[in-house]
Design an enzyme around this catalytic site. Structure first.
Site, PDB file in Angstrom:
ATOM      1  N   CYS A  13       0.836  -1.188   0.000  1.00  0.00           N
ATOM      2  CA  CYS A  13       0.000   0.000   0.000  1.00  0.00           C
ATOM      3  C   CYS A  13       0.873   1.240   0.000  1.00  0.00           C
ATOM      4  O   CYS A  13       1.851   1.346   0.734  1.00  0.00           O
ATOM      5  CB  CYS A  13      -0.995  -0.075   1.149  1.00  0.00           C
ATOM      6  N   CYS A  16       1.032   3.240   3.149  1.00  0.00           N
ATOM      7  CA  CYS A  16       1.879   2.621   4.175  1.00  0.00           C
ATOM      8  C   CYS A  16       3.340   2.947   3.893  1.00  0.00           C
ATOM      9  O   CYS A  16       4.125   3.209   4.812  1.00  0.00           O
ATOM     10  CB  CYS A  16       1.725   1.111   4.178  1.00  0.00           C
ATOM     11  N   ASP A 432      21.997  21.947 -29.941  1.00  0.00           N
ATOM     12  CA  ASP A 432      23.283  21.876 -30.574  1.00  0.00           C
ATOM     13  C   ASP A 432      23.006  21.573 -32.050  1.00  0.00           C
ATOM     14  O   ASP A 432      21.978  21.005 -32.375  1.00  0.00           O
ATOM     15  CB  ASP A 432      24.010  20.685 -29.939  1.00  0.00           C
ATOM     16  N   ASP A 620      24.764  16.646 -28.121  1.00  0.00           N
ATOM     17  CA  ASP A 620      25.153  15.254 -28.320  1.00  0.00           C
ATOM     18  C   ASP A 620      26.060  14.769 -27.199  1.00  0.00           C
ATOM     19  O   ASP A 620      26.473  13.631 -27.172  1.00  0.00           O
ATOM     20  CB  ASP A 620      25.813  15.050 -29.690  1.00  0.00           C
ATOM     21  N   ASP A 624      29.958  19.071 -24.637  1.00  0.00           N
ATOM     22  CA  ASP A 624      29.109  20.095 -24.054  1.00  0.00           C
ATOM     23  C   ASP A 624      28.511  19.735 -22.692  1.00  0.00           C
ATOM     24  O   ASP A 624      27.436  20.193 -22.347  1.00  0.00           O
ATOM     25  CB  ASP A 624      28.062  20.664 -25.014  1.00  0.00           C
TER      26      ASP A 624
HETATM   27  P1  ADP Z   1      28.760  21.836 -32.377  1.00  0.00           P
HETATM   28  O1  ADP Z   1      28.455  23.037 -31.560  1.00  0.00           O
HETATM   29  O2  ADP Z   1      28.158  21.942 -33.747  1.00  0.00           O
HETATM   30  O3  ADP Z   1      28.447  20.560 -31.710  1.00  0.00           O
HETATM   31  P2  ADP Z   1      31.540  21.633 -31.587  1.00  0.00           P
HETATM   32  O4  ADP Z   1      31.448  22.592 -30.451  1.00  0.00           O
HETATM   33  O5  ADP Z   1      31.743  20.220 -31.276  1.00  0.00           O
HETATM   34  O6  ADP Z   1      30.326  21.824 -32.615  1.00  0.00           O
HETATM   35  O7  ADP Z   1      32.707  22.094 -32.538  1.00  0.00           O
HETATM   36  C1  ADP Z   1      32.683  23.392 -33.082  1.00  0.00           C
HETATM   37  C2  ADP Z   1      33.605  23.523 -34.243  1.00  0.00           C
HETATM   38  O8  ADP Z   1      34.936  23.262 -33.838  1.00  0.00           O
HETATM   39  C3  ADP Z   1      33.325  22.563 -35.363  1.00  0.00           C
HETATM   40  O9  ADP Z   1      32.364  23.065 -36.249  1.00  0.00           O
HETATM   41  C4  ADP Z   1      34.692  22.443 -36.015  1.00  0.00           C
HETATM   42  O10 ADP Z   1      34.891  23.509 -36.898  1.00  0.00           O
HETATM   43  C5  ADP Z   1      35.650  22.599 -34.868  1.00  0.00           C
HETATM   44  N1  ADP Z   1      36.083  21.304 -34.347  1.00  0.00           N
HETATM   45  C6  ADP Z   1      35.755  20.730 -33.182  1.00  0.00           C
HETATM   46  N2  ADP Z   1      36.368  19.555 -33.030  1.00  0.00           N
HETATM   47  C7  ADP Z   1      37.086  19.345 -34.141  1.00  0.00           C
HETATM   48  C8  ADP Z   1      37.925  18.289 -34.604  1.00  0.00           C
HETATM   49  N3  ADP Z   1      38.158  17.192 -33.892  1.00  0.00           N
HETATM   50  N4  ADP Z   1      38.508  18.432 -35.808  1.00  0.00           N
HETATM   51  C9  ADP Z   1      38.285  19.527 -36.547  1.00  0.00           C
HETATM   52  N5  ADP Z   1      37.518  20.533 -36.174  1.00  0.00           N
HETATM   53  C10 ADP Z   1      36.914  20.470 -34.997  1.00  0.00           C
HETATM   54 MG    MG Z   2      28.710  19.121 -30.354  1.00  0.00          MG
END
Ligand code: ADP
Ligand code: MG
Length: 724
Positions: A13, A16, A432, A620, A624
């Protein structure tokens, strides 16, 4: 302080459970005790939880005499596998009910005695209801035949005793302990009183409907519980060792080598040692495209091995593998109580005493003023019938549990009642871009600087798990380029990646990164749509890789649906302004913020909150995490990334963009259902009481206001689970 989880067996319950919880928390040694009726779990935080169990059990039994407290056994003794159970020879200690095992088909084969026991319990429940119900009808019939009138009282009395025996004995026991606000006791007074004033049918009827209601609620809770657990439990029963021997999944240790045949679900998290295959990760990440795996690649439990036989080295035991973590997250979610639940608990503490006081007043005051004792006592007794706040205590948490369940059916995991409540309040959605609104699987469109640039870039990117990185590494492999291992690698979230390859300092990333490192870029004429990854070697601009990503097919309609719900949509991305705007325009997103670092995303989020109210962030989960935890509600989409699952309030184990509005709908619906129940239950009870005071009292109305309303509220709560 340590926290341990126990199972409260025979806890039947909800009210309870609430009482026990309050009593447990009153003990000085207990830091916190949380009972979740829907999963029967007790989460106990104390210096030495195990030592407290006997005492807690004693206390629990003062509320419900048959309750036992059992340690939730480690997963390996969850009773999953046949062999595990047989060798130990004891009953399944998994704490899940049999319906659950049964529906799973993977059941616990060990507890046949328990199964029989469960059937016995059921019989014990409905048999008296059936017998009592028939006698009750007989009583009615006899009452219509003048000659047989003398038989009416004995028949109703028999029905009453059969139906009410349990309530009466519980009442007696509790009275000895001085619990006058016990619902059994109040119910007993109401019905015994009814007999004394000659309301025989009412006395038996109240017990009948009370029992029917209880039985039905019980079934409804059991059903929804097994339905929910069934959706989220992907745990394996056994694993096959390399030698061919099968052992219970819970007994596999780290380092063990296991075989995964094509078509099998990957039982434990591990690393592929031998074999090549494609793996369907949809159950965990929702990613529709199967991932190719080969020796050295990690595999996550819950995913399905599609094509080849794999030998996998176990990296995590069952209780730490993804399949168990998903299951736990649902159980934890049920234990995290929403605010409305706390409100109900507090409210209920005063509800019963107030109703009892009202009943006493109704019995005495009007009779002294105007006489007619019979009517006013009858009214008072009907108040007592409504003195249990059961409808609320059960249905409100059940609504949230159903919300959690409705979500998990769509692969949306809510972390708890609080998350659902917060999500229901959200006014703006920040998303994102990559992986949330777009597919997150890039393709390389064009390379400026030839294979040398592509290869150097790929040497670095092969060690990153960013979706951009994966596409570049794949393109280089496809060109047949031989990739050497980078000497050093450093990821710069939101910017790119840098490191040393073959003695050269390589920099790959966006324009912002180049600006920061003082590299002057000179992009030439042709500009395909998409994102440009710039590459510099030893501080000098060397070339670029154009990559493009496509929006998800359902992203546009998802954004539309959010807007229809009066929500402001925004896109936050680290990508360049132009490509971000192109995507936003295509999808109809209201606002775009581009070229953001993860910290800057958080700032934008705060600005959005200031302007519009609570914000939901969906990302994703790759780099972030700060934004996820900084949002009013943080949701991680389509990644089995550990960090995301920890930091997020909602996990989308799917890549469908539609899951975002779906989650919002479920949350709003859940909140609405909970409040509907509160308002409905209190309104009906209030109305029946007012009618009684006005002179139209009826115990039938009272039993409807009690058991009937509870049933309707329970039905209302589980409605969400059964909706398509
Ligand atoms: P979002 O905000 O679209 O998820 P991210 O913050 O992950 O993108 O990355 C922002 C930008 O940084 C990407 O668009 C790219 O230009 C650059 N970037 C991030 N990680 C990488 C990587 N491993 N190789 C090349 N460019 C990258
Ligand atoms: Mg991202």
């Amino acid at each position: 302080m340590p926290q341990k989880i126990y199972i409260l067996e025979n806890l039947d319950c909800a009210n309870c459970a609430a009482k026990m919880e309050a009593k447990f928390n009153a003990l000085p040694q207990v830091q916190e005790a949380v009972i979740t009726f829907t999963t029967r779990q007790l989460r106990l935080t104390a210096q030495d939880p195990d030592a407290l169990v006997p005492e807690l059990e004693r206390i629990a039994r003062t509320v419900e005499p048959e309750v036992t407290i059992r340690r939730e056994t480690q997963v390996h003794s969850h009773g999953y596998s046949g062999s595990g159970c047989h060798t130990h020879g004891h009953e399944c200690g998994c704490g899940r009910d049999h319906a659950y095992h049964h529906q799973h088909g993977d059941g616990c084969h060990c507890g046949s005695s328990r199964k029989a026991n469960a059937a016995h319990m059921e019989k014990r429940e409905w048999l008296p209801i059936l017998m009592g119900g028939m006698l009750f009808l007989l009583g009615w019939v006899l009452g219509e035949i003048p000659l047989l009138l003398p038989a009416v009282l004995p028949v109703f009395l028999a029905a009453y005793l059969i139906l009410g025996w349990e309530v009466l004995t519980k009442a007696g026991r509790n009275l000895l302990k001085g619990q006058v606000f016990d619902e059994n006791f109040l119910m007993s007074i109401a019905t015994v009183g009814a007999f004394f004033i000659g309301a025989y049918p009412e006395a038996a009827g109240v017990m009948l409907f009370y029992r029917v209601g209880e039985y039905f609620e019980h079934r409804a809770v059991e059903r929804s519980r097994s339905r929910i657990m069934e959706a989220v439990d992907l745990r394996p029963e056994v694993v096959t060792l390399e030698s061919g021997e099968t052992i219970p999944a819970g007994e596999a240790r780290v380092g063990e080598r296991i075989l995964v045949r094509p078509g099998d679900r990957i039982p434990l998290d591990g690393i592929v040692l031998n074999g090549e295959s494609r793996v369907d990760t949809a159950p965990i990440t929702g990613e529709p495209v199967p991932a190719a795996v080969r020796s050295g690649d990690p595999v996550i439990s819950g995913c399905v091995n599609l094509s080849g036989q794999l030998t996998v080295r176990v990296e995590k035991i069952l209780s730490e593998s993804m399949v168990t973590r998903i299951l736990n997250s649902v159980e934890n979610a049920a234990a995290s109580k929403p605010k409305i639940d706390r409100f109900i608990t507090r409210f209920c503490r005063i509800y019963t005493p107030v109703v009892v006081a009202l009943a006493a007043a109704a019995a005495v005051i009007p009779s002294l003023l105007w006489g007619d004792w019979g009517y006013w006592i009858y009214t008072a007794l009907s108040f007592l019938v409504m003195s249990c706040p059961c409808a609320l205590v059960l249905s409100v948490p059940l609504a949230f549990f159903s919300g959690i369940g409705a979500g998990s059916k769509r692969r949306i995991l809510f972390k708890g009642g609080l998350s659902i409540e917060a999500l229901a309040r959200v006014k703006a959605v920040a998303m994102d871009k990559t992986g949330t609104l777009t597919k997150g699987t890039f393709t390389v469109r064009q390379v400026e600087g030839g294979n040398r640039v592509l290869r150097l870039c790929a040497c670095l990117e092969q060690s990153s798990n960013h979706p951009i990185a994966a596409s570049i590494a794949a393109a280089a492999r496809q060109q047949g380029l031989v990739l050497s291992k980078a000497e050093t690698v450093e990821e710069l979230p939101g910017l790119g990646i840098r490191g040393v390859v073959e003695g050269m300092r390589i920099l790959c990333g966006n324009e912002k990164l180049m600006e920061r490192c003082g590299v002057t870029v000179n992009g030439n004429g042709s500009q395909p749509a998409g994102t440009r990854v710039w590459v510099a070697v030893d501080g000098e601009y060397a070339g670029s890789v154009w990559i493009s990503d496509t929006p998800k097919a359902d992203a546009r309609s998802a954004v539309e649906r959010l807007k229809k719900r009066n929500m402001v949509t925004a896109m936050l991305t680290g990508d360049e302004q132009s490509s971000a705007e192109a995507v936003a325009r295509e999808l109809g997103v209201d606002t775009v913020y581009a070229r953001l670092l993860p910290e800057e995303k958080l700032e934008k989020l705060r600005a959005l909150r200031k302007k519009y109210g609570p914000v939901l962030f969906v990302g994703d989960g790759i780099n972030d995490a700060p934004v996820l935890s900084g949002a009013d509600v943080g949701a991680a989409m389509g990644s089995g990334a550990d960090a995301a699952i920890e930091a997020a309030d909602v996990v989308f184990m799917t890549t469908r963009a539609q899951a975002i509005p779906e989650a919002v709908d479920i949350a709003r619906k859940t909140r609405a259902v909970a409040w509907q129940n509160v308002v409905f239950a209190l309104a009906v009870k209030g109305l029946v009481m007012v009618l009684g005071l006005l002179g139209w009292s009826s115990m039938w109305a009272a039993v409807f206001a009690d058991s009937g309303v509870a049933m309707l509220c329970v039905l209302n709560s589980i409605r969400m689970l059964y909706k398509k």
